[in-house]
Design a protein around this motif. Structure first.
Motif, PDB file in Angstrom:
ATOM      1  N   LEU A 114      24.127  53.618  40.526  1.00 43.44           N
ATOM      2  CA  LEU A 114      23.599  53.205  39.030  1.00 43.44           C
ATOM      3  C   LEU A 114      25.563  53.071  38.520  1.00 43.44           C
ATOM      4  O   LEU A 114      25.218  51.770  37.327  1.00 43.44           O
ATOM      5  N   ALA A 115      26.399  53.547  39.094  1.00 45.62           N
ATOM      6  CA  ALA A 115      27.145  53.237  37.661  1.00 45.62           C
ATOM      7  C   ALA A 115      27.685  51.561  38.371  1.00 45.62           C
ATOM      8  O   ALA A 115      28.463  51.079  37.509  1.00 45.62           O
ATOM      9  N   ALA A 116      27.075  51.033  39.702  1.00 45.59           N
ATOM     10  CA  ALA A 116      27.510  49.737  40.196  1.00 45.59           C
ATOM     11  C   ALA A 116      26.914  48.681  38.452  1.00 45.59           C
ATOM     12  O   ALA A 116      27.170  47.906  37.811  1.00 45.59           O
ATOM     13  N   GLU A 121      27.033  46.224  33.075  1.00 46.26           N
ATOM     14  CA  GLU A 121      26.361  45.682  31.878  1.00 46.26           C
ATOM     15  C   GLU A 121      27.456  45.652  31.046  1.00 46.26           C
ATOM     16  O   GLU A 121      27.522  45.139  29.856  1.00 46.26           O
ATOM     17  N   VAL A 122      28.599  47.088  31.391  1.00 46.86           N
ATOM     18  CA  VAL A 122      29.498  47.644  30.054  1.00 46.86           C
ATOM     19  C   VAL A 122      30.381  46.112  30.189  1.00 46.86           C
ATOM     20  O   VAL A 122      31.130  45.807  28.662  1.00 46.86           O
ATOM     21  N   GLY A 123      30.817  45.140  31.347  1.00 46.99           N
ATOM     22  CA  GLY A 123      31.368  44.489  31.363  1.00 46.99           C
ATOM     23  C   GLY A 123      31.513  43.052  30.358  1.00 46.99           C
ATOM     24  O   GLY A 123      32.400  42.758  30.743  1.00 46.99           O
ATOM     25  N   HIS A 124      29.938  43.182  30.615  1.00 47.99           N
ATOM     26  CA  HIS A 124      29.365  41.793  29.247  1.00 47.99           C
ATOM     27  C   HIS A 124      29.877  42.495  28.218  1.00 47.99           C
ATOM     28  O   HIS A 124      30.483  41.528  27.039  1.00 47.99           O
ATOM     29  N   VAL A 125      29.971  44.072  27.837  1.00 50.83           N
ATOM     30  CA  VAL A 125      30.343  43.821  26.217  1.00 50.83           C
ATOM     31  C   VAL A 125      31.892  43.742  25.974  1.00 50.83           C
ATOM     32  O   VAL A 125      31.831  43.129  24.953  1.00 50.83           O
ATOM     33  N   LEU A 190      33.622  46.695  38.362  1.00 55.09           N
ATOM     34  CA  LEU A 190      33.500  46.663  39.890  1.00 55.09           C
ATOM     35  C   LEU A 190      35.001  47.731  40.116  1.00 55.09           C
ATOM     36  O   LEU A 190      35.211  49.048  40.211  1.00 55.09           O
ATOM     37  N   ASP A 191      35.745  46.900  38.606  1.00 54.24           N
ATOM     38  CA  ASP A 191      36.956  47.873  38.829  1.00 54.24           C
ATOM     39  C   ASP A 191      37.006  49.501  37.177  1.00 54.24           C
ATOM     40  O   ASP A 191      37.108  49.959  37.856  1.00 54.24           O
ATOM     41  N   LEU A 192      35.785  48.808  36.635  1.00 51.87           N
ATOM     42  CA  LEU A 192      35.455  49.850  35.748  1.00 51.87           C
ATOM     43  C   LEU A 192      35.218  51.109  36.665  1.00 51.87           C
ATOM     44  O   LEU A 192      35.110  52.147  36.690  1.00 51.87           O
ATOM     45  N   ALA A 194      34.910  51.963  40.011  1.00 51.89           N
ATOM     46  CA  ALA A 194      35.797  52.395  40.498  1.00 51.89           C
ATOM     47  C   ALA A 194      37.056  53.220  39.919  1.00 51.89           C
ATOM     48  O   ALA A 194      37.893  54.563  40.536  1.00 51.89           O
ATOM     49  N   ARG A 195      37.358  52.720  38.429  1.00 48.29           N
ATOM     50  CA  ARG A 195      38.467  53.371  37.737  1.00 48.29           C
ATOM     51  C   ARG A 195      37.731  54.995  37.065  1.00 48.29           C
ATOM     52  O   ARG A 195      38.586  56.131  37.178  1.00 48.29           O
ATOM     53  N   ALA A 196      36.720  55.262  37.971  1.00 45.91           N
ATOM     54  CA  ALA A 196      35.971  56.221  37.016  1.00 45.91           C
ATOM     55  C   ALA A 196      35.617  57.334  37.692  1.00 45.91           C
ATOM     56  O   ALA A 196      35.212  58.364  38.128  1.00 45.91           O
ATOM     57  N   GLY A 197      36.674  56.442  39.489  1.00 48.37           N
ATOM     58  CA  GLY A 197      35.932  57.712  40.985  1.00 48.37           C
ATOM     59  C   GLY A 197      34.833  57.453  41.793  1.00 48.37           C
ATOM     60  O   GLY A 197      34.523  57.757  42.262  1.00 48.37           O
ATOM     61  N   PHE A 198      33.988  55.982  40.649  1.00 49.78           N
ATOM     62  CA  PHE A 198      32.917  56.643  42.356  1.00 49.78           C
ATOM     63  C   PHE A 198      32.949  55.433  42.948  1.00 49.78           C
ATOM     64  O   PHE A 198      34.135  54.139  42.572  1.00 49.78           O
ATOM     65  N   ASP A 199      32.078  55.743  43.968  1.00 48.02           N
ATOM     66  CA  ASP A 199      32.740  54.801  46.018  1.00 48.02           C
ATOM     67  C   ASP A 199      32.166  52.854  45.064  1.00 48.02           C
ATOM     68  O   ASP A 199      30.894  52.601  45.697  1.00 48.02           O
ATOM     69  N   PRO A 200      33.409  52.359  45.129  1.00 47.31           N
ATOM     70  CA  PRO A 200      32.759  50.742  44.841  1.00 47.31           C
ATOM     71  C   PRO A 200      32.372  49.599  45.675  1.00 47.31           C
ATOM     72  O   PRO A 200      31.282  49.509  45.737  1.00 47.31           O
ATOM     73  N   ARG A 201      32.393  50.603  46.797  1.00 43.98           N
ATOM     74  CA  ARG A 201      31.440  50.020  48.328  1.00 43.98           C
ATOM     75  C   ARG A 201      29.836  49.820  47.956  1.00 43.98           C
ATOM     76  O   ARG A 201      28.874  48.817  48.555  1.00 43.98           O
ATOM     77  N   GLN A 202      29.038  50.709  47.050  1.00 43.90           N
ATOM     78  CA  GLN A 202      27.862  51.493  46.629  1.00 43.90           C
ATOM     79  C   GLN A 202      27.960  50.177  45.886  1.00 43.90           C
ATOM     80  O   GLN A 202      26.676  49.550  46.263  1.00 43.90           O
ATOM     81  N   SER A 203      28.285  49.791  45.564  1.00 46.59           N
ATOM     82  CA  SER A 203      27.771  48.012  44.225  1.00 46.59           C
ATOM     83  C   SER A 203      26.976  47.729  45.170  1.00 46.59           C
ATOM     84  O   SER A 203      25.669  46.231  44.843  1.00 46.59           O
TER      85      SER A 203
END
Length: 261
Positions: A114-116, A121-125, A190-192, A194-203
């Motif tokens: 879900l973080a992906a 979407e936040v990246g768009h903003v 992806l960077d956001l 990861a910086r939040a601590g989520f696993d970027p591989r799940q994207s």
């Protein structure tokens, strides 16, 4: 004299509207951000009044937890609403508004997936993509008005020129830029996450699930405003090493979100 004045006005507009996205891409933006934010606020209020909002406490807590972890990396106060909608979607609007559909919550396996989507979407903003799109489309309309002012649209040649400009605007400006927006939001998201601590591989796992859910119904990329799932996954893989390093940094600083679905 008219042609010269129009040219000067066009050059001034272009020079005054130059901006740079978070990835370093040059953007054409001239609408006031507060005006675009107000449009986002009005759109979100309209959605909440016309579409059913989920009262499921588990869904709301899950979405709030993920979105809060992401937006801690951006700053500002963000409103998060879960909508009763079985489509696989989430969105973010100027003015710091986030909507998550119940269909997407049902699809994802974990908070990282879900973080992906939320990060994207936040990246768009953050990239002011809404402003850029509005500025582009307004500029296209202005461009057409200029052409009509300095040519003779009643002639066959004038009609042909306007027709070619319309086709060029549709396939040479608007659609490709929208695909660029999607890829840029993927990179920032992806960077956001990861910086939040989520696993970027799940994207990548998320988009594989999306691809399976589409059941072959994805439009051909050339005629779509969105990248194909394969192109999206390739872009994510190219940026994965950096994202994993960001995740490790987040973990070392104690950022390990525990958002239970």
């Amino acid at each position: 004299m008219l042609n010269k004045n129009l040219l000067i006005a066009a050059v001034s507009l272009l020079l005054g509207a130059c901006a740079t996205s978070p990835t370093g891409r040059t953007q054409f933006i001239y609408m006031p951000d507060n005006q675009v934010d107000q449009m986002g606020l009005q759109a979100f209020d309209s959605m909440k009044s016309k579409n059913p909002v989920s009262r499921n406490p588990r869904f709301n807590q899950f979405a709030q937890c993920v979105a809060y972890a992401i937006t801690q990396q951006t700053g500002g106060q963000w409103e998060v609403v879960v909508f009763e909608d079985e489509t696989l979607n989430a969105f973010a609007l100027p003015g710091n508004k986030i909507g998550v559909h119940t269909g997407l919550i049902n699809l994802v396996d974990n908070a990282d997936q879900l973080a992906a989507v939320v990060g994207h979407e936040v990246g768009h903003v953050l990239s002011r993509h809404s402003n850029e799109r509005l500025s582009q489309e307004t500029a296209v309309s202005t461009g057409l008005a200029m052409v009509q002012a300095v040519t003779q649209p009643q002639t066959a040649l004038g009609q042909t020129a306007l027709g070619l400009l319309g086709v060029g605007a549709q396939y040479g400006v608007i659609l490709p830029y929208s695909r660029i927006h999607e890829t840029e939001a993927d990179t920032i998201g992806l960077d956001l996450m990861a910086r939040a601590g989520f696993d970027p591989r799940q994207s990548i796992n998320l988009w594989l699930k999306m691809d399976k859910a589409a059941q072959g119904g994805q439009p051909i990329e050339f005629m779509s405003t969105h990248p194909s799932h394969a192109s999206r996954i390739e872009n994510l893989q190219q940026n994965m090493n950096r994202a994993l390093q960001l995740q490790q940094q987040a973990w070392s600083q104690g950022r390990q979100p525990r958002c239970a679905k």
